[in-house]
Motif scaffolding. Structure first.
Motif, short mmCIF file in Angstrom:
data_model
loop_
_atom_site.label_atom_id
_atom_site.label_comp_id
_atom_site.label_asym_id
_atom_site.label_seq_id
_atom_site.Cartn_x
_atom_site.Cartn_y
_atom_site.Cartn_z
N PHE B 60 -96.10 11.91 -4.30
CA PHE B 60 -96.13 10.63 -5.10
C PHE B 60 -95.39 9.67 -3.54
O PHE B 60 -95.02 9.74 -3.29
CB PHE B 60 -95.89 11.19 -5.84
N PRO B 61 -96.51 8.62 -4.13
CA PRO B 61 -95.67 7.33 -2.58
C PRO B 61 -94.45 6.75 -3.37
O PRO B 61 -94.34 7.31 -4.65
CB PRO B 61 -96.98 6.47 -2.94
N ASP B 62 -93.37 5.86 -2.30
CA ASP B 62 -92.67 5.93 -3.01
C ASP B 62 -92.81 4.48 -4.49
O ASP B 62 -91.33 4.25 -4.32
CB ASP B 62 -91.73 5.10 -1.55
N ARG B 63 -93.66 3.52 -4.30
CA ARG B 63 -94.17 2.81 -5.84
C ARG B 63 -93.55 3.82 -7.03
O ARG B 63 -93.44 3.43 -7.72
CB ARG B 63 -95.94 2.96 -5.55
N PHE B 64 -93.18 5.06 -6.87
CA PHE B 64 -92.98 5.78 -7.94
C PHE B 64 -91.47 6.36 -7.55
O PHE B 64 -91.44 6.84 -6.45
CB PHE B 64 -94.09 7.24 -7.95
N SER B 65 -90.94 5.57 -8.67
CA SER B 65 -89.22 5.59 -8.83
C SER B 65 -89.08 6.51 -9.74
O SER B 65 -89.51 5.68 -10.63
CB SER B 65 -88.72 4.96 -7.76
N GLY B 66 -87.26 6.94 -10.10
CA GLY B 66 -87.25 7.06 -11.12
C GLY B 66 -85.08 6.93 -11.61
O GLY B 66 -84.55 6.44 -10.75
N HIS B 67 -84.95 7.44 -12.59
CA HIS B 67 -83.87 7.03 -12.91
C HIS B 67 -84.03 7.96 -14.11
O HIS B 67 -84.43 8.02 -14.83
CB HIS B 67 -82.98 4.84 -13.38
N ASN B 77 -90.75 4.19 -13.27
CA ASN B 77 -90.56 2.99 -12.29
C ASN B 77 -91.70 3.28 -11.49
O ASN B 77 -91.32 3.99 -11.05
CB ASN B 77 -89.80 2.39 -12.02
N VAL B 78 -92.93 2.23 -11.60
CA VAL B 78 -94.50 2.71 -10.50
C VAL B 78 -94.21 0.84 -10.16
O VAL B 78 -94.35 0.00 -11.39
CB VAL B 78 -95.84 3.11 -11.31
N ASN B 79 -94.50 0.90 -9.19
CA ASN B 79 -94.32 -1.47 -9.17
C ASN B 79 -96.05 -1.06 -8.30
O ASN B 79 -96.55 0.32 -7.34
CB ASN B 79 -93.59 -0.45 -7.55
N LEU B 81 -98.74 -1.62 -8.92
CA LEU B 81 -99.71 -0.41 -9.42
C LEU B 81 -100.92 -0.03 -8.93
O LEU B 81 -101.97 -1.87 -8.54
CB LEU B 81 -99.99 -0.85 -11.35
N LEU B 82 -101.56 0.43 -9.27
CA LEU B 82 -102.99 0.12 -8.63
C LEU B 82 -103.87 0.40 -9.29
O LEU B 82 -103.48 1.79 -10.35
CB LEU B 82 -102.95 1.21 -7.62
N LEU B 83 -105.41 1.18 -9.53
CA LEU B 83 -106.06 1.11 -10.58
C LEU B 83 -106.53 2.60 -10.46
O LEU B 83 -106.33 3.15 -11.62
CB LEU B 83 -107.96 1.16 -10.49
N GLY B 84 -105.83 3.56 -9.72
CA GLY B 84 -105.57 4.82 -9.54
C GLY B 84 -104.62 5.07 -10.33
O GLY B 84 -104.35 6.56 -10.78
N ASP B 85 -103.61 4.61 -11.21
CA ASP B 85 -102.37 4.71 -11.55
C ASP B 85 -102.85 4.85 -12.68
O ASP B 85 -102.09 5.73 -13.41
CB ASP B 85 -101.65 3.96 -11.32
#
Lengths: 115, 112
Positions: B60-67, B77-79, B81-85
């Motif tokens: 998964f791309p770096d747009r997906f992050s967590g804590h 966290n998802v930054n 956002l794309l339709l495909g998310d």
């Protein structure tokens, strides 16, 4: 790389009939294998798991699965299906590493039960 | 004994926005994993957290992050956002390193 194949996208069985859902996996080491069930719009519920030992594993709701290393299979069975068993079933292989683990899922099999 | 809980249950966002999903693990568990399940597909592993660190990551791309927090709960966290998310996001908890993963009910995200 690990992979899981569930050859049947949909299966329809009559209530009271027996059921077998197929699962084949590809994994280089001894696999940890799981079956989960998902009702529409819900999360995943664990049915059963195989880590080691007896290759015939009993789970909840009357389900069982048999691990066959020679065939790389872990098929799920139930002797008599109930209408409430209608759901989607996922087979998964667990990749366990020193610093973590993950599950690799098949695409799922949708079970329909007809009365 | 509460199982794995997730919030919110449903979420609607527009393209380009950011979203945060939350997960509380089952009592006694210290590890949280996140999965994305697109419609008609099996869940795909995003990442796993243990001891407040990302231990494993899927493709998964770096747009997906967590804590992960000291009480073992976790956020995804998802930054941008794309339709495909658009998907069902599932959280699973377990005990490190080899215990079975138990899943929450999921958060359904729709991106318009």
């Amino acid at each position: 790389a690990q992979s899981v194949t569930q050859p049947d996208i949909h299966i329809t069985v009559s209530e009271g009939a027996s059921l077998e859902l197929r699962c084949n996996y590809s994994y280089g080491a001894t696999p940890y294998l799981f079956w989960y069930v998902q009702s529409p719009g819900q999360g995943l519920q664990l049915l059963l798991k195989y880590f080691s030992g007896d290759t015939l594993v009993q789970g909840i709701k009357g389900f069982e699965a048999e691990f066959k290393r020679s065939q790389s299979s872990f098929n799920l069975r139930k002797p008599s299906v109930h209408w409430s068993d209608a759901a989607e079933y996922f087979c998964a292989v667990g990749k366990y590493m020193e610093y973590g683990n993950k599950l690799v899922f098949g695409a799922g099999t949708i079970l329909r039960v007809k009365s | 004994d509460a199982g794995v809980t997730q919030s919110p249950t449903h979420l609607i966002k527009t393209r380009g926005q950011q979203v945060t999903l939350r997960c509380s693990p089952k009592s006694g568990h210290d590890t949280v994993s996140w999965y994305q399940q697109a419609l008609g597909q099996g869940p795909q592993f995003i990442f796993q957290y243990y001891e407040e660190e990302e231990r494993q990551r899927g493709n998964f791309p770096d747009r997906f992050s967590g804590h992960q927090f000291p009480n073992y709960s976790s956020e995804l966290n998802v930054n941008a956002l794309l339709l495909g998310d658009s998907a069902l996001y599932l959280c699973a908890s377990s005990s490190f390193p080899k215990e079975t993963q138990y899943f929450g009910p999921g958060t359904r995200l729709l991106v318009l």
